[in-house]
Design an enzyme around this catalytic site. Structure first.
Site, PDB file in Angstrom:
ATOM      1  N   ASP A 156       0.686  -1.170   0.032  1.00 40.60           N
ATOM      2  CA  ASP A 156      -0.194  -0.008  -0.026  1.00 40.60           C
ATOM      3  C   ASP A 156       0.773   1.465   0.050  1.00 40.60           C
ATOM      4  O   ASP A 156       1.848   1.376   0.881  1.00 40.60           O
ATOM      5  CB  ASP A 156      -0.878   0.172   1.188  1.00 40.60           C
ATOM      6  CG  ASP A 156      -1.793  -1.086   1.329  1.00 40.60           C
ATOM      7  OD1 ASP A 156      -2.990  -0.801   1.830  1.00 40.60           O
ATOM      8  OD2 ASP A 156      -1.721  -2.054   0.654  1.00 40.60           O
ATOM      9  N   HIS A 158      -0.924   4.673  -0.724  1.00 39.00           N
ATOM     10  CA  HIS A 158      -1.996   5.566  -0.057  1.00 39.00           C
ATOM     11  C   HIS A 158      -1.572   6.984  -0.273  1.00 39.00           C
ATOM     12  O   HIS A 158      -1.697   7.755   0.789  1.00 39.00           O
ATOM     13  CB  HIS A 158      -2.186   5.034   1.379  1.00 39.00           C
ATOM     14  CG  HIS A 158      -3.268   3.770   1.606  1.00 39.00           C
ATOM     15  ND1 HIS A 158      -4.413   4.069   1.086  1.00 39.00           N
ATOM     16  CD2 HIS A 158      -3.007   2.650   2.178  1.00 39.00           C
ATOM     17  CE1 HIS A 158      -5.150   2.892   1.516  1.00 39.00           C
ATOM     18  NE2 HIS A 158      -4.276   2.054   2.120  1.00 39.00           N
ATOM     19  N   ASP A 185      -3.903  -0.334  -3.689  1.00 39.63           N
ATOM     20  CA  ASP A 185      -4.391   0.721  -2.510  1.00 39.63           C
ATOM     21  C   ASP A 185      -3.067   2.012  -2.825  1.00 39.63           C
ATOM     22  O   ASP A 185      -2.316   2.344  -2.043  1.00 39.63           O
ATOM     23  CB  ASP A 185      -3.940   0.430  -1.114  1.00 39.63           C
ATOM     24  CG  ASP A 185      -5.422  -0.113  -0.638  1.00 39.63           C
ATOM     25  OD1 ASP A 185      -5.575  -0.463   0.566  1.00 39.63           O
ATOM     26  OD2 ASP A 185      -6.316  -0.361  -1.472  1.00 39.63           O
ATOM     27  N   ASP A 188      -5.894   7.408  -1.730  1.00 38.98           N
ATOM     28  CA  ASP A 188      -6.554   7.518  -0.536  1.00 38.98           C
ATOM     29  C   ASP A 188      -5.598   7.898   0.594  1.00 38.98           C
ATOM     30  O   ASP A 188      -4.871   7.394   0.864  1.00 38.98           O
ATOM     31  CB  ASP A 188      -7.659   6.633  -0.031  1.00 38.98           C
ATOM     32  CG  ASP A 188      -8.953   6.746  -1.048  1.00 38.98           C
ATOM     33  OD1 ASP A 188      -9.539   5.595  -1.162  1.00 38.98           O
ATOM     34  OD2 ASP A 188      -9.280   7.912  -1.432  1.00 38.98           O
ATOM     35  N   ARG A 189      -6.190   8.847   1.627  1.00 38.53           N
ATOM     36  CA  ARG A 189      -5.530   8.947   2.775  1.00 38.53           C
ATOM     37  C   ARG A 189      -4.227  10.112   2.482  1.00 38.53           C
ATOM     38  O   ARG A 189      -4.119  11.014   3.093  1.00 38.53           O
ATOM     39  CB  ARG A 189      -5.078   7.909   3.473  1.00 38.53           C
ATOM     40  CG  ARG A 189      -6.111   7.337   4.014  1.00 38.53           C
ATOM     41  CD  ARG A 189      -5.769   5.914   4.797  1.00 38.53           C
ATOM     42  NE  ARG A 189      -6.975   5.294   5.643  1.00 38.53           N
ATOM     43  CZ  ARG A 189      -7.306   5.586   6.663  1.00 38.53           C
ATOM     44  NH1 ARG A 189      -6.421   6.556   7.349  1.00 38.53           N
ATOM     45  NH2 ARG A 189      -8.242   5.259   7.417  1.00 38.53           N
ATOM     46  N   ASN A 217      -8.519  -2.899  -2.602  1.00 39.56           N
ATOM     47  CA  ASN A 217      -9.896  -2.332  -2.126  1.00 39.56           C
ATOM     48  C   ASN A 217      -9.878  -0.700  -2.427  1.00 39.56           C
ATOM     49  O   ASN A 217     -11.195  -0.201  -2.287  1.00 39.56           O
ATOM     50  CB  ASN A 217     -10.141  -2.848  -0.816  1.00 39.56           C
ATOM     51  CG  ASN A 217      -9.319  -2.394   0.232  1.00 39.56           C
ATOM     52  OD1 ASN A 217      -8.339  -2.035   0.217  1.00 39.56           O
ATOM     53  ND2 ASN A 217     -10.242  -1.953   1.439  1.00 39.56           N
ATOM     54  N   HIS A 218      -9.033   0.202  -2.357  1.00 35.15           N
ATOM     55  CA  HIS A 218      -8.982   1.521  -2.509  1.00 35.15           C
ATOM     56  C   HIS A 218      -9.310   2.022  -3.766  1.00 35.15           C
ATOM     57  O   HIS A 218      -9.520   3.179  -4.048  1.00 35.15           O
ATOM     58  CB  HIS A 218      -8.107   2.116  -1.722  1.00 35.15           C
ATOM     59  CG  HIS A 218      -8.508   2.364  -0.243  1.00 35.15           C
ATOM     60  ND1 HIS A 218      -8.933   3.586   0.187  1.00 35.15           N
ATOM     61  CD2 HIS A 218      -8.450   1.468   0.752  1.00 35.15           C
ATOM     62  CE1 HIS A 218      -9.200   3.440   1.579  1.00 35.15           C
ATOM     63  NE2 HIS A 218      -8.818   1.991   1.941  1.00 35.15           N
ATOM     64  N   HIS A 269      -4.032  -8.219  -3.265  1.00 34.03           N
ATOM     65  CA  HIS A 269      -4.179  -7.171  -2.216  1.00 34.03           C
ATOM     66  C   HIS A 269      -4.542  -7.367  -0.951  1.00 34.03           C
ATOM     67  O   HIS A 269      -3.709  -7.254   0.049  1.00 34.03           O
ATOM     68  CB  HIS A 269      -4.969  -6.016  -2.830  1.00 34.03           C
ATOM     69  CG  HIS A 269      -5.065  -4.945  -1.895  1.00 34.03           C
ATOM     70  ND1 HIS A 269      -3.999  -3.991  -1.590  1.00 34.03           N
ATOM     71  CD2 HIS A 269      -6.079  -4.486  -0.962  1.00 34.03           C
ATOM     72  CE1 HIS A 269      -4.360  -3.183  -0.625  1.00 34.03           C
ATOM     73  NE2 HIS A 269      -5.448  -3.463  -0.354  1.00 34.03           N
ATOM     74  N   ARG A 349     -14.237  -5.415   9.005  1.00 31.22           N
ATOM     75  CA  ARG A 349     -14.141  -4.369   7.783  1.00 31.22           C
ATOM     76  C   ARG A 349     -15.542  -4.373   6.967  1.00 31.22           C
ATOM     77  O   ARG A 349     -15.642  -3.435   6.389  1.00 31.22           O
ATOM     78  CB  ARG A 349     -12.986  -5.070   7.017  1.00 31.22           C
ATOM     79  CG  ARG A 349     -11.657  -4.932   7.298  1.00 31.22           C
ATOM     80  CD  ARG A 349     -10.805  -4.885   6.234  1.00 31.22           C
ATOM     81  NE  ARG A 349      -9.346  -5.070   6.535  1.00 31.22           N
ATOM     82  CZ  ARG A 349      -8.241  -4.227   6.377  1.00 31.22           C
ATOM     83  NH1 ARG A 349      -8.695  -3.108   5.925  1.00 31.22           N
ATOM     84  NH2 ARG A 349      -7.065  -4.844   6.685  1.00 31.22           N
ATOM     85  N   HIS A 376      -2.482  -4.706   2.245  1.00 32.21           N
ATOM     86  CA  HIS A 376      -3.917  -4.309   2.928  1.00 32.21           C
ATOM     87  C   HIS A 376      -3.842  -4.093   4.502  1.00 32.21           C
ATOM     88  O   HIS A 376      -4.684  -3.287   4.980  1.00 32.21           O
ATOM     89  CB  HIS A 376      -4.874  -5.613   2.847  1.00 32.21           C
ATOM     90  CG  HIS A 376      -6.310  -5.450   3.061  1.00 32.21           C
ATOM     91  ND1 HIS A 376      -6.866  -4.012   2.687  1.00 32.21           N
ATOM     92  CD2 HIS A 376      -7.276  -6.189   3.607  1.00 32.21           C
ATOM     93  CE1 HIS A 376      -8.362  -4.341   2.808  1.00 32.21           C
ATOM     94  NE2 HIS A 376      -8.473  -5.589   3.494  1.00 32.21           N
TER      95      HIS A 376
END
Lengths: 610, 138
Positions: A156, A158, A185, A188-189, A217-218, A269, A349, A376
């Site tokens: 990830d 992110h 991923d 995001d963030r 998943n993002h 992932h 989750r 993840h």
């Protein structure tokens, strides 16, 4: 104590004893700080899933209401190459020329290090070309290490550009001699999600056989709404953001779902489940899957509501996927490993499973694989080995929760398929370790206190169950049960209690004291609490409504949207309170609300106690 | 916090951290003795809560292995400070911590040095160090 050799031995032992105690307590605090962040993160993901159909409805509905292009036009637009967007001479950022070359990737890296943005026209072209390329790839990519010495696998990111740049610095840029796989991923963030995507897609176009991407998943537009990527794009690209976000949805749907190296190492992932079927996954049409949170299988009751002069129905938007396809994909993108045997639904989750070592062993045996690499989950050291070496978690965003919270790592896989890990940590300051730790802990506890505040009424009701005489005190055990029954975060409440609430001399808990230090400008307390709890969701909705990104929406829109939101979540706020609130927010009485001002009103101000 | 499998057991390697975070301050040797009391006859690598609880309760009730007060800690540093100059050199601290008593591992030593050594003078001003650590605890 005193003189000579014996004295100094005793002194040394004392110091060592003290130091080890100190470090142990620090370790304990570090562990619970991290578990606070993690449990809040996962609980929010779960809440996200619950609201996904509502947000999708909002998105679709607003596209219809405020623009003349219908669904058909939208499709037509995506087919066209965006040559019509002019790039002004005043633009000094990188200018890409397709097909891309190393010169382009270098100029992009250079530009992003200087905090420049890529012009929307090039972003759209890049996404267009990326989609064309990805369409040719199968759902599961098969790679071989036979040509190159090692392949580097990253987890990830992110949106943390500094981490990606650090990886390239330490490990070299992607090339034919230096292949990479990024395990989902990317966005995001962090603040540079779009820059990361641009870099990864650009390298993908230059080295299509040596740069590989798995979907995470993002990589999903509903997740992006909540976790910041949509907002980032809207801020950086304003009027072009909608086109970019639409095209991005397509690109997401064409990202490969898994990679297999040398027919021995499976990389996905999230993880697997006891029903994961790689042959099936390889065959179905993956791009049907526009949005992973779209649970087409769950058709709840239709909701009807009045909305801006029309009656609208909120359906659970049907996905084109079958139940089996949906589950297979969600399992590989959302699952987490656990230590006990078995396979249970991942309730924390809200999607995917918890899979045990037996599930891993069976799957590896069935497909003649040696190990599973996944991402993840944020790990303190950037990576973790579990299930007796059969599962590796690799996570590449250092300082994910907070500055200093964790290291990032990448792994290098040689033809012997033995992984070698490299860890790193981007750090902006040189605080000493102990002070760093204190800050992380403070930050985690602050998030937790905000969570407590957002459920104030329910918590007080739960506490009163144990305190019928209104003494204001209950036992520690009662306090812990009450808090867990409302928040469902599965945290070590008894350990945390001294940090969250005041204790009476006899050890009992003064339960109202955990609400003391937070000050919120009161409008109407119950309303405030509800608004506070849902402020992220409100912000998302606001961004959907605010088409021209002016920061303003009309009062009527706000009122109506809030009512819709109310009925979807079955919150009990009467119309009059909403109207009063709307009126009180419109400070200059011109009929529009500046949402940023509105949010400021609910900004939590900490008391000086901390 | 440490029961990762949610089955009322913890990894034996975390027992030290657990005992110490409950407010006890045993030496390594004392810790070893406590561990011997709670381990299974055939060591499994895990410690069960039901064995741990009675032992720990007794330790807490008897107020054994109390934490070290600040002034005692200060005096310990002073004993090591042979020249009574208010600080230890980095080398002196390393020598004592890694060669005497219950020696530190390299990792422990590095961690202590990172916070204890004043980078400008390259010495350990132990009075300041203790004050800083104590504040952090609270």
């Amino acid at each position: 104590e005193g003189c000579g050799y014996l004295g100094s031995i005793k002194a040394a032992i004392l110091i060592q004893r003290w130091y080890r105690c100190y470090m142990a307590r620090l370790e304990m605090r570090r562990q619970y700080a991290l578990s606070i962040f993690q449990s809040i993160e996962y609980a929010e993901e779960q809440a996200q899933l619950q609201l996904s159909s509502f947000f999708t409805f909002m998105l679709d509905h607003f596209t219809h209401l405020n623009e003349t292009d219908t669904g058909k036009d939208k499709k037509k637009f995506n087919m066209k190459i965006p040559r019509t967007i002019e790039v002004p001479d005043s633009y000094h950022g990188p200018r890409l020329s397709f097909p891309l070359t190393v010169a382009d990737t270098n100029s992009l890296l250079h530009a992003f290090k200087d905090q420049q943005h890529l012009h929307a026209r090039y972003v759209l072209q890049l996404l267009h070309e990326t989609k064309k390329l990805l369409k040719q790839m199968p759902n599961i990519i098969h790679l071989s290490t036979s040509y190159s010495k090692e392949i580097t696998i990253c987890g990830d990111l992110h949106g943390k550009l500094d981490d990606l740049l650090l990886i390239f610095y330490k490990n070299g840029l992607p090339s034919e001699e230096n292949p990479y796989l990024f395990n989902g991923d990317f966005v995001d963030r962090g603040e540079n999600s779009i820059e990361i995507l641009i870099i990864l897609f650009a390298f993908l176009l230059v080295y299509p056989n040596h740069l590989h991407l798995n979907r995470g998943n993002h990589e999903d537009h509903i997740m992006n709404l909540r976790y910041g990527f949509t907002k980032e794009v809207m801020k950086k690209y304003r009027s072009h953001s909608k086109k970019i976000l639409n095209l991005l949805q397509d690109v997401y749907s064409w990202l490969p779902l898994a990679t297999v190296i040398d027919s021995k190492v499976l990389i996905v992932h999230g993880g697997i489940s006891d029903t994961t079927d790689l042959d099936f996954l390889n065959l179905f049409k993956r791009n049907k899957h526009m949005c992973l949170l779209h649970d087409g299988v769950n058709s709840g009751p239709l909701l009807e509501a009045q909305y801006l002069e029309s009656n609208v129905r909120m359906p659970s938007v049907p996905s084109e996927l079958t139940a089996k396809e949906w589950k297979q994909v969600v399992d590989i993108l959302w699952s987490d490993p656990k230590n006990q045997n078995g396979c249970t639904p991942n309730k924390v989750r809200g999607g995917g499973c918890y899979f045990g070592p037996d599930v891993t062993a069976r799957l590896l045996k069935r497909y003649n694989l040696k190990m599973l690499i996944r991402s993840h989950e944020c790990k303190q050291e950037g990576y973790e080995i579990s299930h007796d070496g059969q599962v590796i978690t690799i996570f590449s965003a250092s300082n994910y929760y907070e500055d200093g919270s964790n290291r990032g790592a990448y792994l290098k896989l040689n033809p012997d398929l033995i992984p070698r890990f490299v860890q790193y940590q981007v750090s902006k300051c040189t605080r000493k370790q102990t002070l760093h730790q204190r800050y992380i802990e403070w930050s985690a506890l602050k998030s937790l206190r905000e969570k407590l505040y957002s459920r104030r009424s329910e918590l007080i009701a739960a506490f009163r169950q144990y305190d019928p005489n209104y003494t204001g005190r209950i036992s520690a055990t009662e306090w812990a049960s009450a808090v867990e029954s409302v928040l469902h975060l599965d945290l070590p409440w008894r350990t945390l209690r001294s940090r969250l609430v005041q204790l009476a001399p006899d050890g009992s808990v003064e339960y109202l004291s955990c609400f003391n230090d937070l000050e919120i400008e009161p409008v109407q307390p119950a309303l405030v609490e509800t608004l506070y709890r849902y402020r992220t969701d409100l912000e998302i909705i606001f961004n959907i409504i605010d088409k021209d990104h002016s920061g303003l929406i009309s009062i009527e829109e706000f009122r109506q949207t809030w009512k819709l939101f109310n009925s979807h979540l079955k919150i009990d706020i009467d119309d009059e309170s909403i109207d009063n609130l709307a009126r009180s927010i419109d400070f200059n009485k011109d009929g529009s609300i500046d949402f940023n001002e509105f949010l400021e009103a609910f900004h939590v101000k900490e008391g000086t106690a901390w | 916090v440490f029961d990762h499998e949610c089955n009322k057991t913890v990894d034996v390697r975390e027992i030290g951290t657990i005992i110490r975070s409950l407010g006890c301050c045993p030496s390594e040797g004392e810790l070893h003795d406590m561990l011997a009391e709670v381990e299974e006859e055939e060591p499994t690598g895990y410690i069960r809560l039901e064995k741990f609880l009675p032992m720990m309760t007794k330790v807490l009730m008897e107020r054994r292995y109390r934490p070290i007060p600040e002034d005692v800690l200060l005096r310990a540093f002073e004993v090591l400070d042979a020249n009574k100059c208010g600080h230890l050199t980095k080398e002196e601290l390393v020598k004592y911590m890694t060669e005497e008593g219950e020696p530190f591992t390299q990792e422990e030593m590095e961690e202590m040095l990172s916070a204890a050594v004043d980078p400008e003078t390259n010495t350990v001003r132990y009075r300041d160090y203790i004050t800083m650590m104590v504040v952090d605890e609270n």
